[in-house]
Write a protein that holds these residues in place. Structure first.
Motif, PDB file in Angstrom:
ATOM      1  N   ASN A  36      27.548  37.144  42.272  1.00 23.99           N
ATOM      2  CA  ASN A  36      28.502  38.668  42.290  1.00 23.99           C
ATOM      3  C   ASN A  36      28.867  38.974  43.972  1.00 23.99           C
ATOM      4  O   ASN A  36      26.604  39.650  44.452  1.00 23.99           O
ATOM      5  CB  ASN A  36      28.528  39.516  41.482  1.00 23.99           C
ATOM      6  CG  ASN A  36      28.927  39.044  40.579  1.00 23.99           C
ATOM      7  OD1 ASN A  36      30.288  37.909  40.755  1.00 23.99           O
ATOM      8  ND2 ASN A  36      28.023  38.378  38.940  1.00 23.99           N
ATOM      9  N   ALA A  37      29.184  40.014  44.747  1.00 21.75           N
ATOM     10  CA  ALA A  37      28.691  40.516  46.315  1.00 21.75           C
ATOM     11  C   ALA A  37      28.483  42.064  45.517  1.00 21.75           C
ATOM     12  O   ALA A  37      28.382  42.768  44.497  1.00 21.75           O
ATOM     13  CB  ALA A  37      30.239  40.326  46.268  1.00 21.75           C
ATOM     14  N   ASP A  38      27.056  42.233  46.181  1.00 20.77           N
ATOM     15  CA  ASP A  38      26.098  43.004  45.939  1.00 20.77           C
ATOM     16  C   ASP A  38      25.923  44.211  47.132  1.00 20.77           C
ATOM     17  O   ASP A  38      25.606  45.193  47.083  1.00 20.77           O
ATOM     18  CB  ASP A  38      25.116  42.864  45.909  1.00 20.77           C
ATOM     19  CG  ASP A  38      24.001  42.260  46.779  1.00 20.77           C
ATOM     20  OD1 ASP A  38      24.998  42.035  47.887  1.00 20.77           O
ATOM     21  OD2 ASP A  38      23.113  42.621  46.567  1.00 20.77           O
ATOM     22  N   GLY A  39      27.652  44.135  47.955  1.00 26.14           N
ATOM     23  CA  GLY A  39      27.603  45.020  49.475  1.00 26.14           C
ATOM     24  C   GLY A  39      26.334  45.081  50.016  1.00 26.14           C
ATOM     25  O   GLY A  39      26.340  46.116  51.570  1.00 26.14           O
ATOM     26  N   TYR A  79      31.783  43.492  49.950  1.00 21.15           N
ATOM     27  CA  TYR A  79      32.649  43.290  48.959  1.00 21.15           C
ATOM     28  C   TYR A  79      33.824  42.809  49.530  1.00 21.15           C
ATOM     29  O   TYR A  79      33.947  43.421  50.973  1.00 21.15           O
ATOM     30  CB  TYR A  79      32.489  44.387  48.325  1.00 21.15           C
ATOM     31  CG  TYR A  79      32.124  45.135  47.929  1.00 21.15           C
ATOM     32  CD1 TYR A  79      31.741  44.881  46.686  1.00 21.15           C
ATOM     33  CD2 TYR A  79      30.446  46.131  47.834  1.00 21.15           C
ATOM     34  CE1 TYR A  79      30.339  44.975  45.521  1.00 21.15           C
ATOM     35  CE2 TYR A  79      30.019  46.864  47.125  1.00 21.15           C
ATOM     36  CZ  TYR A  79      29.030  45.942  45.731  1.00 21.15           C
ATOM     37  OH  TYR A  79      28.470  46.428  45.552  1.00 21.15           O
ATOM     38  N   ASP A  84      34.820  43.819  55.986  1.00 22.30           N
ATOM     39  CA  ASP A  84      34.280  43.054  55.067  1.00 22.30           C
ATOM     40  C   ASP A  84      33.375  41.649  56.414  1.00 22.30           C
ATOM     41  O   ASP A  84      32.956  41.120  55.397  1.00 22.30           O
ATOM     42  CB  ASP A  84      34.880  42.288  53.667  1.00 22.30           C
ATOM     43  CG  ASP A  84      35.923  41.864  53.681  1.00 22.30           C
ATOM     44  OD1 ASP A  84      36.356  41.717  55.623  1.00 22.30           O
ATOM     45  OD2 ASP A  84      36.392  40.783  53.518  1.00 22.30           O
ATOM     46  N   ASN A 104      32.735  37.486  54.889  1.00 23.61           N
ATOM     47  CA  ASN A 104      32.340  37.984  53.438  1.00 23.61           C
ATOM     48  C   ASN A 104      31.488  36.857  52.745  1.00 23.61           C
ATOM     49  O   ASN A 104      32.534  35.610  52.632  1.00 23.61           O
ATOM     50  CB  ASN A 104      33.819  38.520  53.148  1.00 23.61           C
ATOM     51  CG  ASN A 104      32.873  39.589  51.717  1.00 23.61           C
ATOM     52  OD1 ASN A 104      33.707  38.774  51.088  1.00 23.61           O
ATOM     53  ND2 ASN A 104      32.720  40.267  52.120  1.00 23.61           N
TER      54      ASN A 104
END
Length: 142
Positions: A36-39, A79, A84, A104
């Protein structure tokens, strides 16, 4: 059908260890790619033998001493949405330099020779000296 044996629950279930408060996720090792993306934008340097992560813009002043032109792996784990993508600039003063754009979710091992990660963009109206890095490899030049 009737099961031949019953599955029994273990007497003690193993619990996932918690990270101590204040201890960063990334320390001195290459980050493991998460699902999952964590930024964050991750940078690894073989020369420094450690990783950095950024959650926002990292200007010339945002890089620790000795990190310029020492980058071996980059990962954009931001994200999806506006802003992005991440630009990696050839020159410290980002407003006037060639750059590479990592999308991204992309992970670049810049040490690879079979993939051509190069500076392929330049700001409009750039002078010749700003265009000179176009086509140069990003590895140890960002």
């Amino acid at each position: 059908p009737v099961p031949t044996s019953q599955v029994t629950e273990p007497a003690v279930k193993a619990a996932k260890p918690e990270r101590p408060v204040g201890k960063p996720k990334i320390q001195s090792e290459l980050p493991v790619r998460a699902l999952n993306a964590d930024g964050n934008f991750y940078v690894w340097s073989d020369d420094m033998n450690k990783a950095l992560l950024y959650s926002g813009d990292a200007s010339f002043d945002g890089w620790p001493d000795g990190w310029n032109n020492k980058v071996d792996v980059v990962w954009n784990n931001g994200y999806p949405g506006p802003y992005d993508d991440v630009n990696i600039y050839d020159y410290a003063i980002w407003s006037g330099s060639a750059y590479a754009c990592i999308g991204n979710g992309d992970y670049w091992d810049l040490r690879r020779r079979d993939v051509n990660y190069v500076f392929s963009w330049v700001n409009d109206g750039a002078d010749a000296w700003q265009r000179s890095p176009l086509g140069r490899r990003v590895h140890d030049n960002g």
